[in-house]
Scaffold this motif. Structure first.
Motif, PDB file in Angstrom:
ATOM      1  N   LYS A  57       0.788  -1.237   0.000  1.00  0.00           N
ATOM      2  CA  LYS A  57       0.000   0.000   0.000  1.00  0.00           C
ATOM      3  C   LYS A  57       0.820   1.287   0.000  1.00  0.00           C
ATOM      4  O   LYS A  57       0.259   2.358  -0.212  1.00  0.00           O
ATOM      5  CB  LYS A  57      -1.004   0.008   1.154  1.00  0.00           C
ATOM      6  CG  LYS A  57      -0.444   0.091   2.535  1.00  0.00           C
ATOM      7  CD  LYS A  57      -1.630   0.136   3.497  1.00  0.00           C
ATOM      8  CE  LYS A  57      -1.165   0.089   4.928  1.00  0.00           C
ATOM      9  NZ  LYS A  57      -2.309   0.016   5.836  1.00  0.00           N
ATOM     10  N   THR A  58       2.134   1.171   0.190  1.00  0.00           N
ATOM     11  CA  THR A  58       2.939   2.397   0.161  1.00  0.00           C
ATOM     12  C   THR A  58       3.889   2.447  -1.044  1.00  0.00           C
ATOM     13  O   THR A  58       4.465   3.488  -1.333  1.00  0.00           O
ATOM     14  CB  THR A  58       3.765   2.566   1.454  1.00  0.00           C
ATOM     15  OG1 THR A  58       4.513   1.374   1.645  1.00  0.00           O
ATOM     16  CG2 THR A  58       2.875   2.820   2.656  1.00  0.00           C
ATOM     17  N   ALA A  59       4.008   1.331  -1.744  1.00  0.00           N
ATOM     18  CA  ALA A  59       4.981   1.285  -2.851  1.00  0.00           C
ATOM     19  C   ALA A  59       4.501   2.100  -4.039  1.00  0.00           C
ATOM     20  O   ALA A  59       3.301   2.241  -4.268  1.00  0.00           O
ATOM     21  CB  ALA A  59       5.198  -0.161  -3.283  1.00  0.00           C
ATOM     22  N   ALA A  60       5.467   2.622  -4.809  1.00  0.00           N
ATOM     23  CA  ALA A  60       5.125   3.272  -6.076  1.00  0.00           C
ATOM     24  C   ALA A  60       4.670   2.190  -7.049  1.00  0.00           C
ATOM     25  O   ALA A  60       5.055   1.027  -6.939  1.00  0.00           O
ATOM     26  CB  ALA A  60       6.349   3.994  -6.617  1.00  0.00           C
ATOM     27  N   MET A  61       3.850   2.592  -8.019  1.00  0.00           N
ATOM     28  CA  MET A  61       3.434   1.657  -9.063  1.00  0.00           C
ATOM     29  C   MET A  61       4.660   1.323  -9.917  1.00  0.00           C
ATOM     30  O   MET A  61       5.460   2.213 -10.231  1.00  0.00           O
ATOM     31  CB  MET A  61       2.362   2.297  -9.952  1.00  0.00           C
ATOM     32  CG  MET A  61       1.089   2.695  -9.242  1.00  0.00           C
ATOM     33  SD  MET A  61       0.094   1.296  -8.709  1.00  0.00           S
ATOM     34  CE  MET A  61      -0.335   0.556 -10.275  1.00  0.00           C
ATOM     35  N   ALA A  62       4.808   0.056 -10.305  1.00  0.00           N
ATOM     36  CA  ALA A  62       6.016  -0.367 -11.028  1.00  0.00           C
ATOM     37  C   ALA A  62       5.679  -1.477 -12.024  1.00  0.00           C
ATOM     38  O   ALA A  62       4.663  -2.164 -11.873  1.00  0.00           O
ATOM     39  CB  ALA A  62       7.044  -0.855 -10.020  1.00  0.00           C
TER      40      ALA A  62
END
Ligand code: NAP
Ligand code: ZN
Length: 368
Positions: free
Chosen positions: A28-33
């Motif tokens: 929920k905190t990661a950047a989209m990749a």
């Protein structure tokens, strides 16, 4: 267990799959990749769609950041996207509605049980077994979770694939299958039309479609916004009047005058102040889905026998009707095109109410 092993254990023939490019959130905190997902080889009733454009809905942001954890917890990795337009590149042997080369759209659902009373009534969004949502849903064929439109290809049962006119403005059409139907459907249900005073709360993706439809249906339309810099656009999009909602004094003259109010706001806000604007038997429908529950005073409803309801998207039949209505009237979403690599920046702007009025991802950027 792998998909194949799960299917073997269930005594089913293994479904062949292929890998496609996508963008995912890993938590929920990661950047989209970048991420790779498996799609099934089309079955007889399936179409394989090359995704050309995908809208960015505020629901994508709520889901990616697990803000609806008490209702629809997010399964990671999460590939969002439910405002899909694309071209059919393969159609199964039993497909009747679509053929290779056709332009099509896919919204928030890719399946439902099709047997419950709501599905039989063409209201699959109320499927008693829950519709299969385009992402973060339960994939009934491959097992695991469904992956959405931030991807270059999707395979969908033809019953959940919408027809798009070959004259359509494709980027402006993508948002119609969520933002469009979500605002069209409740206004049709509550019979919005000529001679009525209608309020739209919030001018984002849903709100701007709400303005366009309320105007097209002949209503007198008032927009409530927290953003004074959106006044001119609101009038261009169909508002007869704009109220800056940060100023409660502006509400007084509208008390007891609205037939219908559509609330599209994505964050916590006061509902009672809007309920007090409804006339006798007026209705306010919530389509915005803020994560936090909002308090409602009984008196806001009791005085005036007012009602408060909610509405999810719309059924497949009505979504097609809405697309055809938009094609006839020349209605599309006002969009700002972004690359998939900039999706987090678009999310940050959504959180600042800085959207004019829907971000749409050019899926060609995924190939770069
Ligand atoms: P959006 O483009 O981000 O627009 C939301 C708008 O709400 C903002 O532009 C802003 O408009 C207003 N707003 C934001 N924060 C506010 C606050 N604290 N107080 C008052 N107003 C505020 O979002 P969207 O894509 O239209 O989606 C809106 C909501 O609908 C989301 O919660 C989404 O999940 C939900 N949704 C529901 C359905 C359904 O089936 N029911 C379908 C799609 C989306 P102003 O600048 O004009 O104030
Ligand atoms: Zn949506």
């Amino acid at each position: 267990m792998t998909d194949g092993a799960q299917q073997a254990a269930a005594g089913k023939a293994k479904t062949e799959t292929f890998a496609v490019k996508a963008y995912a959130a890993q938590n929920k905190t990661a950047a989209m990749a970048p991420f790779t997902v498996k799609r099934r080889e089309p079955r007889a009733q399936d179409v394989q769609i090359e995704i050309l454009f995908c809208g960015i809905c505020h629901s994508d942001l709520h889901q990616v950041r697990d803000e609806w954890d008490n209702v629809m917890p997010t399964v990671y990795p999460c590939v969002p996207g439910h405002e899909i337009v694309g071209r059919v590149v393969k159609a199964g042997s039993g497909v009747k509605k679509h053929k290779e080369g056709d332009l099509v759209a896919v919204g928030c659902m890719v399946d439902s049980d099709r047997t419950c009373p709501n599905c039989l009534a063409g209201e699959e969004q109320f499927c008693e077994s829950m519709p299969t949502f385009t992402y973060n849903g339960q994939d009934k064929i491959l097992g695991g979770v469904t992956y959405g439109g931030y991807s270059d290809t999707i395979v969908v049962d033809e019953a959940f694939v919408l027809r798009v006119s070959n004259k359509a403005n494709l980027p402006g059409t993508a948002p119609l299958v969520c933002a469009g139907i979500t605002t069209y459907s409740p206004m049709r249900h509550w019979k919005v039309g000529k001679g009525q005073k209608v309020g739209i709360v919030g001018l984002g993706g849903l709100g701007h479609m709400g303005l366009k439809f309320a105007k097209a249906f002949g209503a007198n339309v008032v927009l409530f916004t927290t953003s004074p810099n959106k006044i001119a656009d609101a009038k261009r999009l169909g508002a007869d009047e704009v109220v800056i909602s940060k100023n409660p004094a502006e509400f007084t003259k509208h008390a007891n005058t609205f037939n219908f109010i559509l609330d599209t706001v994505s964050e916590e806000h006061d509902l009672n102040i809007y309920l007090s604007l409804l006339k006798r038997d007026g209705n306010m429908t919530l389509v915005g889905a803020p994560p936090k529950p909002a308090p409602v005073s009984g008196f806001s409803l009791i005085f005036g026998r007012r009602s408060l309801s909610g509405s999810p998207i719309g059924g497949i039949r009505e979504t097609q009707e809405m697309l055809d209505f938009c094609a006839e009237k020349g209605i599309t979403a006002d969009i700002e095109m972004v690359k998939i690599q900039d999706v987090d920046k678009a999310y940050d702007r959504l959180l600042k109410s800085d959207v004019k009025y829907r971000f749409v991802i050019d899926m060609a950027s995924l190939k770069a």
